[in-house]
Design an enzyme around this catalytic site. Structure first.
Site, PDB file in Angstrom:
ATOM      1  N   GLU A 202       6.646 -27.749  10.823  1.00 45.70           N
ATOM      2  CA  GLU A 202       6.500 -29.238  11.693  1.00 45.70           C
ATOM      3  C   GLU A 202       6.115 -30.568  11.140  1.00 45.70           C
ATOM      4  OE1 GLU A 202       8.015 -28.989  15.765  1.00 45.70           O
ATOM      5  OE2 GLU A 202      10.156 -28.006  15.710  1.00 45.70           O
ATOM      6  N   GLU A 322      12.565 -21.098  13.916  1.00 44.52           N
ATOM      7  CA  GLU A 322      12.851 -21.970  15.544  1.00 44.52           C
ATOM      8  C   GLU A 322      14.150 -22.170  15.710  1.00 44.52           C
ATOM      9  OE1 GLU A 322       9.441 -24.258  17.266  1.00 44.52           O
ATOM     10  OE2 GLU A 322       7.957 -23.518  15.596  1.00 44.52           O
TER      11      GLU A 322
END
Ligand code: AHR
Length: 518
Positions: A202, A322
């Site tokens: 991320e 995820e």
């Protein structure tokens, strides 16, 4: 007729009218599924059934790792009960150490004798002190105990290029080198095999708040030093987009596509419209959540289209490393620990999403639900020595039949599930053929009120015998607790009828069904 008996008659008529109206409501219009059994082609990688474990709340500490001195039965500090339960769902690959934690983790703090390891503050997740007792050796041991592939995510956000380079050397170098010698000194003579390596997490957010252009350059720089040692071949995974950020995928594929093996999308499906509680919600929330989960179809389709443009040979995998349902934490728990319960609604989110991944297996090669134990949409919840399997766990158990099977293309005409002025397809499905030529079809009925009749036509294969498993429960909010661990659990299912060219499945309201065709 006197007044008393006319009253009685009237109430009988009203009751019968209500009952027949209810009976008329209790089945959705039929859906039709054509299963092209003779066209099975792409492999559904077992890695689509992967897991994610982060240093977050009680995922690692207490959930997986209790330490050798614990009274909870363990093997070298790793919980035996949790490992045994996870082995039943055949975890293929496990991502670690984060998540946001990965870009703050310095691996050298997690090796060597436990009492000499420095502590750190886990700033992302509850600001608790991390003792670093679970590090590289413990993670590799966990993967060996589970029989799964390790997937390590490196620190690009706050770590150095050298640190990342040395971690891979420490794990995989087989000759004499400073890092291999250090590994040997710490008790592991032989190198491990490490295929999957993430170059940051991320990085558009907690991993450094970078633009895609800046990250693409950083990825190329760091990835250059993630070396292949000996026969080990690293599959380099770049941080991918946040949900529908198509620009991120465009820039990454254009600037760095040739240097990566995979691009990792993250998507958490929003929780209820009225309630964010994992267990206290109504039909509006149920609908809202499942509609959100179905967005995965659009996301993998559109990101794949961009990847097709830059990688027409389909060399770079799309990973969804995820994903899952993100609810409010359970009352009286640390908000930074993301501990949530898991209901039948979560099971339908998982089963629907896994059907989507199966159907996109030509490009989507790995997915890691967040997270394996005690965090977000987990497989397992623990409380000291107690452990319970969640409804989501049972979906993973039912879907093991798809691991490494060939995807069978399907055509589905699904009835609608309508709520107010909104609607979504009541039924979704995927199908595969395993190496013994058994066909498996997984079907979801998202409608919590009506059964769904699905007429399944099997083209190109004979249907001799049928058997099935069912996952449903009495309430949309049903869930397993430490006191009632079996409230939501699969059972045998007999709602199938053989037809001339296939079978008809009558799916109970709010259910997941796995059909085996032989
Ligand atoms: O899974 C919890 C967190 O969600 C991860 O650490 C992060 O990558 C994502 O935002």
């Amino acid at each position: 007729m006197n007044r008393k008996s006319s009253h009685l008659l009237l109430s009988i008529v009203i009751t019968l009218t209500c009952l027949s109206a209810k009976a008329a409501e209790s089945a959705s219009p039929p859906s039709k599924l054509v299963i092209h059994a003779d066209q099975a082609k792409d492999t559904i990688s077992r890695n689509l059934y992967g897991q994610f474990s982060e240093h977050l709340g009680h995922c690692i500490y207490e959930g997986l790792w209790v330490g050798e001195d614990s009274t909870i039965p363990n093997t070298r500090g790793i919980r035996n009960d949790v490992v045994a339960a996870l082995k039943e769902i055949r975890v293929p690959v496990l991502r670690w150490p984060g998540g946001c934690f990965a870009d703050e983790y310095h691996w050298r703090e997690g090796i060597g004798p436990h009492d000499l390891r420095p502590t750190m503050v886990n700033t992302h997740w509850g600001k608790v002190t991390e003792n670093n007792h679970f590090g590289t050796h413990e993670f590799m041991d966990l993967c060996e105990q589970l029989g799964c592939e390790p997937y390590i995510c490196g620190n690009l956000g706050s770590g150095t290029v050298q640190e990342m380079q040395q971690w891979v050397e420490y794990i995989t170098f087989e000759g004499v080198s400073p890092m291999a010698d250090l590994r040997k000194k710490n008790g592991h003579e032989e190198p491990w095999k490490l295929k999957y390596f993430g170059v940051g997490n991320e990085n558009w957010g907690c991993g450094g708040n970078m633009t895609p252009e800046f990250y693409a350059d950083q990825f190329k720089r760091y990835a250059t030093y993630v070396r292949n040692f000996g026969s080990n071949r690293v599959f380099k995974i770049a941080c991918g987009p946040n949900g529908g950020d198509y620009k991120w995928t465009e820039v990454l594929m254009r600037e760095a596509g040739r240097r990566m093996n995979g691009l990792a999308l993250h998507f958490y499906c929003g929780t209820g419209k009225k309630s964010r509680s994992a267990t206290e919600f109504d039909e509006d929330d149920w609908f809202f959540q499942l509609k959100n989960a179905l967005r995965m179809e659009e996301l993998v389709t559109k990101h794949s289209e961009i990847m097709d443009k830059y990688d027409p040979e389909n060399r770079v995998a799309l990973l969804v490393d995820e994903w899952g349902a993100w609810h409010a934490v359970e009352p009286d728990t640390n908000p930074g620990f993301l501990y949530q319960q898991n209901t039948l609604r979560d099971a339908l989110v998982a089963a629907t999403t896994l059907n989507i991944f199966n159907n996109h297996c030509a490009r989507v090669k790995m997915a890691n639900i967040a997270q394996m134990v005690n965090v977000l949409q987990s497989m397992i919840l623990t409380d000291k020595e107690k452990m319970v399997r969640t409804p989501t766990y049972y979906v993973y158990q039912m879907y093991t039949v798809h691991h490494d099977a060939k995807r069978i293309p399907t055509d589905l005409q699904a009835a609608n599930y309508e709520l107010g002025s909104d609607k979504l397809p009541a039924v979704n499905a995927s199908a595969s053929r395993d190496d013994q030529s058994k066909i498996h079809v997984t079907l979801c009925n998202l409608n919590p009120n009506n059964t769904a009749e699905v007429s399944c036509e099997v083209d190109g294969a004979k249907v001799d015998s049928l058997k099935a498993r069912l996952l449903t429960a009495t309430q949309i909010t049903s869930h397993n607790t430490f006191d009632k661990p079996d409230a939501v659990k699969p059972t045998a299912f007999d709602g199938l009828k053989k037809t001339d060219n296939g079978f008809v499945a009558t799916l109970p309201a709010k259910s997941v069904v796995m059909v085996e065709v032989q």
